[in-house]
Write an enzyme that holds these catalytic residues in place. Structure first.
Site, PDB file in Angstrom:
ATOM      1  N   ASP B  96      -4.356  -3.459  -2.958  1.00  0.00           N
ATOM      2  CA  ASP B  96      -3.564  -2.544  -2.163  1.00  0.00           C
ATOM      3  C   ASP B  96      -3.269  -1.319  -3.030  1.00  0.00           C
ATOM      4  O   ASP B  96      -3.253  -1.423  -4.245  1.00  0.00           O
ATOM      5  CB  ASP B  96      -2.267  -3.262  -1.763  1.00  0.00           C
ATOM      6  CG  ASP B  96      -1.382  -2.386  -0.902  1.00  0.00           C
ATOM      7  OD1 ASP B  96      -0.158  -2.554  -0.988  1.00  0.00           O
ATOM      8  OD2 ASP B  96      -1.908  -1.538  -0.165  1.00  0.00           O
ATOM      9  N   ASP B 270      -4.269  -9.884   5.764  1.00  0.00           N
ATOM     10  CA  ASP B 270      -3.575 -10.379   4.572  1.00  0.00           C
ATOM     11  C   ASP B 270      -2.103 -10.551   4.931  1.00  0.00           C
ATOM     12  O   ASP B 270      -1.584  -9.821   5.766  1.00  0.00           O
ATOM     13  CB  ASP B 270      -3.672  -9.391   3.406  1.00  0.00           C
ATOM     14  CG  ASP B 270      -2.624  -8.293   3.480  1.00  0.00           C
ATOM     15  OD1 ASP B 270      -1.562  -8.407   2.825  1.00  0.00           O
ATOM     16  OD2 ASP B 270      -2.856  -7.333   4.243  1.00  0.00           O
TER      17      ASP B 270
END
Lengths: 362, 321
Positions: B96, B270
């Site tokens: 991320d 996710d």
């Protein structure tokens, strides 16, 4: 014997436990497990299985002991440690009503019929201390736990006293160990008799130790628990007492001690004749972010850069010096953690308070 | 990792309505989609060894740029060979950008055109995260997929801030593309923003697709908005994204969400939910969630799920847990 908490080795799932080749056995503790007795009894009733199955302990040898290895912590100085929590013991009391606290275990064929009162000695009890507080463990209770869990070997019941206890208290403990053993054997089925370890009591008193050892040596037990060590004795006192005890015990039965775990002390005890050790020393090191790195085979490997110069037996992986260290925790070690990971990674995990740090250190 | 050119290939192998099954080829692993990606924020999936994660047949796992950029930091990470080498996880990884922390740590973050200034909750030190900095850290980490730094607003935010964030996200994607140093080894995904406004979403979709990235994510959702606002935006974005590229819905989620969003055409998910809820004693099973701390399980000796072959189900009973 590997330390377990509430029946399981801390941080190790069964796959990881099985992968540690040097561990052959685990210690199970009365103090923690007693409060779950009903679950184990039911498990035995419903599935006819015990500790190995419930705790997923695989092929490991299980020893069920009275004393909690973790009631002791390593003191800063080089000698043995502080006092344990006292477990008060009560002598037999024939005027007590028969023990009703146990749910009957159907596998015990030599149990006395329920219509007659239990023999007085079966009403004797010791005290266990768990998170919920203190609880009475009668001989019947203990027999129920043992038959349910079916550990490979187990201690007879005993009252743990510290080395410097009063003569009177120690004397009572000696009698208790002896009497409760008889009571226990009366309640257990014959096939379990060959798994019980008799207890040698006597605190720091040579005469009591001698008598206790002589007494238990006569009994038909599988091995011996030498109780009350690592409770305040000096190393010299310990060595002297071990010699006295060993002379009375048959050479062909194993001797077990709970408590001491530091490598030097373990070696001394092995030299004195002790065969099995229950200690939480490795777990303590994990909690302190240390990896044990002392050599275990001869010849010793050439010394690597010793970051912990004042204690070459362990590495404290919180030390910033490891931040870029690509070596395994102990070069040459074949465990999963050392084969796979670096000191730098473990250091990072400790820094970020990640659970995996404890797993790898264990 | 094998050298692949390009470093991502996505093949749709079956379709059903808008849903699709696919094979995602990445340098470290070939993954099956739809795929759930567990979150290993600080370089570990909490409590699990890398070996156990492989045993669970995970594909891609996540690492977090903000946290790893702080500890151990990009220089140490690079010196130790990147996150794959550091963690010894042999399969694929995704990082991320650090953008989500804008939302989750908002009290400690200040957002300007240049980037985001964070104040670390650990030691109070400040860190400026620019698109360039995010790319640099992610290049050092070396994950198969990198996320662009986007200007994220909470899905419950309304007003001009949402539009401002969407436009800034587009300006930042161009900066990310320029700063990305390893395009032959790592795939940069763009993130579609625009809040809950379909018009803004359309605009963002169109612009993002022009950048011709290997894959795209749908961001800015799963933050407390109501479900009846959530589904349409997911559907709109999934439909609007190219068919032949993977679509990643960030931060989702609960079991039902996974099913519905797969039906809407999403390929990758996710969420911290399964690992976090496990730490509170909850087991996720096909028919719901079991609170194993509850007394009703104290003497429950039946396996939780007869069909499950995971370590827990093979070795333990609910009573033990």
């Amino acid at each position: 014997m590997l330390y377990t908490k509430d029946g399981s080795p801390p941080h190790l799932t069964p796959d990881l436990l099985d992968a540690i080749e040097d561990v052959q056995g685990v210690h199970l503790g009365l103090q923690e497990l007693f409060e779950h007795k009903d679950v184990f009894v039911k498990y035995r009733q419903v599935k006819d299985k015990g500790a190995h199955d419930f705790f997923a302990l695989g092929e490991h040898v299980t020893f069920f002991g009275i004393r909690d290895p973790m009631a002791f912590t390593e003191s800063p100085s080089s000698g043995p440690t502080q006092k344990q929590t006292d477990t008060p013991q009560q002598p037999n009391n024939p005027s007590q009503s028969p023990s009703s606290s146990s749910s009957s275990s159907s596998s015990s064929s030599s149990k006395p019929p329920s219509s007659s009162p239990l023999p007085p000695v079966a009403q004797g009890y010791i005290t266990a201390t768990s998170k919920k507080g203190r609880a009475k463990v009668t001989v019947q209770d203990y027999a129920d736990i043992i038959t349910s869990l079916s550990p490979d070997v187990f201690s007879g019941m005993s009252a743990e006293v510290e080395w410097r206890a009063s003569k009177k208290r120690s004397h009572k403990a000696c009698h208790l160990s002896s009497d409760l053993l008889d009571g226990l054997l009366a309640l257990l089925p014959p096939h379990m008799h060959q798994r019980v370890f008799g207890v040698v009591s006597g605190a720091g008193f040579k005469d009591q130790r001698l008598r206790s050892a002589q007494d238990v040596a006569k009994k038909n037990v599988a091995g011996f628990v030498l109780s009350g060590f690592d409770t305040g004795e000096t190393l010299d006192e310990r060595a002297e007492m071990l010699e006295i005890i060993m002379q009375q015990l048959p050479i062909d039965k194993p001797k077990l001690v709970t408590g001491p775990g530091r490598p030097e002390e373990v070696l001394d005890m092995i030299a004195a004749g002790v065969d099995m050790f229950c200690t939480y020393y490795p777990h303590l090191n994990t909690q302190m972010a240390c990896a044990l790195s002392f050599p275990v085979s001869y010849p010793f490997p050439p010394s690597q850069q010793q970051h912990d110069a004042h204690d070459p037996s362990k590495l404290n992986l919180r030390d910033p010096v490891y931040v870029l260290d690509k070596l395994p925790m102990v070069p040459g070690c074949l465990c999963y953690a050392c084969r796979t990971h670096t000191r730098a990674y473990v250091h990072h995990l400790l820094n970020t308070h990640e659970m995996l740090a404890d797993v790898l250190l264990t | 990792a094998s050298f692949m050119d390009p470093p991502l290939q996505f093949i749709v192998t079956a379709e059903c309505g808008r849903a699709r099954v696919g094979r995602l080829h990445l340098p470290h692993h070939i993954c099956d989609t739809p795929m759930f990606m567990p979150v290993g924020t600080q370089g570990t999936i909490k409590g699990l060894t890398a070996h156990q994660v492989v045993d669970l047949n995970c594909g891609v796992i996540l690492g977090n740029t903000y946290h790893l950029g702080h500890r151990p930091g990009p220089e140490v990470m690079k010196e130790l060979g990147g996150l794959h080498e550091f963690m010894k996880y042999p399969r694929a990884m995704l990082t991320d950008s650090g953008g989500f922390q804008m939302v989750s740590l908002l009290k400690l973050a200040e957002i300007t055109e240049e980037g985001v200034t964070f104040q670390s909750p650990h030691d109070g030190s400040t860190m400026l995260l620019t698109p360039e900095m995010s790319m640099k850290i992610q290049n050092a980490i070396g994950a198969d997929i990198m996320m662009a730094l986007d200007d994220v607003v909470s899905s419950t935010t309304t007003g001009p801030r949402v539009e401002e964030a969407m436009h800034r996200t587009l300006r930042w994607i161009d900066r990310c593309i320029k700063a990305h140093d390893r395009p032959k080894e790592q795939n940069l995904f763009g993130i579609v923003q625009g809040g809950l406004d379909p018009a803004l979403r359309d605009q963002c979709l169109a612009e993002m697709i022009k950048r011709d990235l290997p894959g795209y994510a749908i961001g800015g959702l799963s933050g407390g908005e109501s479900k009846d606002k959530f589904w349409p935006i997911v559907g709109q974005c999934a439909k609007g994204l190219p068919r032949n590229k993977p679509r990643y819905l960030m931060g989702v989620g609960y079991a039902l969400d996974l099913v519905v969003c797969s039906a809407l055409g999403v390929d990758m998910f996710d969420c911290v939910f399964p690992t976090r809820t496990a730490r509170f004693g909850t087991a996720l099973v096909p028919w719901g969630a079991l609170q194993l701390k509850s007394a009703e399980y104290a003497m429950d000796f039946q396996p939780i799920d007869f069909n499950c072959t995971c370590l827990f189900c093979r070795k333990y009973t609910p009573a033990y847990i």
